[in-house]
Design an enzyme around this catalytic site. Structure first.
Site, PDB file in Angstrom:
ATOM      1  CG  ASP A  92      -0.247   0.244   2.518  1.00  0.00           C
ATOM      2  OD1 ASP A  92       0.669  -0.546   2.842  1.00  0.00           O
ATOM      3  OD2 ASP A  92      -0.578   1.212   3.228  1.00  0.00           O
ATOM      4  CD  GLU A 156       3.986   1.434   7.114  1.00  0.00           C
ATOM      5  OE1 GLU A 156       4.616   1.916   8.064  1.00  0.00           O
ATOM      6  OE2 GLU A 156       3.775   2.046   6.046  1.00  0.00           O
TER       7      GLU A 156
END
Length: 454
Positions: A92, A156
């Protein structure tokens, strides 16, 4: 780079790595459905899962984590009796910000002046490729000498804690003797570095109310309490005259022992404007790695365009506090909350809401894994000794892993050196760093396996 079979193999694989990184960067995998469709993250997760299957990983799974995002897991068995190493990265990415400020499309990997530009190129899709390159090089040169687990996180950057909670619910899944977190970076391009400390953080939202509604500033201004002015006073109280963070009761005098950060280098890396001074006291390393730091992330107030002559009845801000190792994030949260409440002037009503928190992390740099990495770095970076630095940011999973597996040795390396401009516009990765760190990781796995047999 020294001529050795592993280095030669990694060099030959770099064109393929560029193609794969371009494919991975193309996914707009911001783990926030308000920014990017969920399908972009799902497609990125599927790409990682397929890459692991292609490399012979077993038990490959796209894990549905409690925050509604997906992390990818796989196991590559090694020789019988070999230690287990967990390799971490995340797919991500941060939102791109002002897309018009990007010199090239953020989700299109573009080469310019010897660097590869694109959102996530360094943080941390490049980390996924670093792990793949290291394993491919070992497979081509006698095999992977350890059991390898790979976990690639899907949220994250959002800090929503899905993987941490999943790991706590399935503690056997990520158990390992050593962990390589591929989400840090060298202190400078060409200077091999492991990150030994991470600051934790707490995130609070403070709201101030003074009136039932906005009032005409000509008719009421001067006596009517202005909520925005009250909020500005509160926020200003979080800094001393020199800009140092000052939260009542929170120590801010720790000293960093390790690699130093020259002020001139910091000014260049941070792109500080000419004539503008740095804030805080102590060395730069003290300020960014060893001491707390407050940042106002956003304020709700009327924009300049369209503003009316009004006394504001309500104002709100989001405040971040970075918490260094040695300080408890929960205790720092309560001190910050108490400070905000106590410093609100004029009897204004104040409400403080906690919206995020993560503990700081400190690694044991005397462990055998660090010795194995130091030797590996010398091979990948001839003539350079491994440096130990801190990082001002947070990786909450590190604390979760340290708590679940207290005997595991945790190392942080990666591609996010200063020129990478992670989280900013025009993020990029140095392909030379990707190549060298892949060589270093491969040699680390060889060295670590040998150290456990000794």
């Amino acid at each position: 780079m020294t001529a050795n079979p592993i280095a030669g193999t990694v060099a030959s694989l770099m064109p393929r790595a560029r193609t794969e990184l371009a494919e991975l960067v193309a996914f707009r995998s911001v783990a926030d459905p308000a920014v990017s469709p969920r399908g972009e993250c799902e497609a990125a997760a599927d790409w990682v899962a397929e890459a692991l299957r292609t490399e012979g990983f077993q038990d490959v799974a796209v894990l549905e984590t409690p925050d509604g995002t997906q992390s990818v897991y796989g196991l590559l068995p090694g020789p019988e009796g070999a230690p287990t190493v967990l390799l971490y990265a995340h797919y991500d990415v941060q939102p791109v910000g002002d897309e018009d400020a990007w010199l090239t499309p953020p989700f299109e990997l573009t080469e310019r002046a010897g660097r590869w530009y694109g959102r996530g190129a360094a943080d941390c899709k490049g980390g996924v490729l670093m792990h793949l390159l290291a394993l491919r090089a070992l497979k081509a040169n006698g095999g992977v000498p350890v059991n390898v687990k790979v976990i690639v996180e899907g949220s994250e950057e959002q800090g929503t804690g899905g993987l941490e909670r999943y790991a706590e619910e399935h503690p056997e899944l990520l158990a390992a003797d050593a962990v390589v977190i591929g989400d840090a970076g060298n202190f400078r391009v060409g200077l091999p570095t492991v990150t030994a400390t991470l600051r934790g953080m707490t995130l609070l939202r403070v709201a101030v109310d003074t009136l039932e509604g906005n009032l005409h500033s000509g008719q009421f201004g001067g006596a009517a309490p202005d909520a925005l002015a009250a909020l500005i006073r509160v926020l200003d109280s979080l800094r001393a005259e020199d800009g140092s963070t000052t939260v009542d009761g929170l120590a801010a005098d720790a000293v960093w022992e390790g690699l130093e950060y020259a002020e001139a280098d910091f000014r260049k890396d941070a792109k500080v404007l000419d004539g503008v001074g740095l804030i805080g006291a102590g060395s730069v390393a003290d300020r960014i790695w060893a001491r707390p730091a407050v940042t106002v992330l956003g304020i709700d107030c009327p924009p300049v365009v369209g503003a009316t002559p009004s006394v504001q009845a309500h104002a709100r801000a989001t405040v971040s506090l970075r918490v260094p190792p040695g300080q408890d994030a929960a205790a720092a949260t309560e001190l910050l909350r108490a400070h905000l409440e106590a410093r609100t002037p004029w009897g204004a009503r104040v409400a403080v809401e906690q919206i995020g928190q993560g503990q700081a992390f400190r690694a044991d740099t005397s462990s055998p894994a660090y010795a194995a990495m130091a030797d590996a770095m010398r091979v990948a970076y001839p003539g350079q000794d491994m440096q130990i630095a801190g990082q001002g940011g947070s990786i909450p999973l590190c604390n979760t892993l340290a708590a679940l597996y207290p005997k595991a040795e945790i190392l942080l390396i990666g591609l996010s050196e200063p020129e990478a401009q992670i989280h900013a516009v025009n993020e990029s990765v140095s392909p030379e760093e990707l190549e060298r760190l892949s060589v270093a990781e491969a040699h680390f796995l060889v060295n670590y396996a040998a150290s456990r047999r000794a």
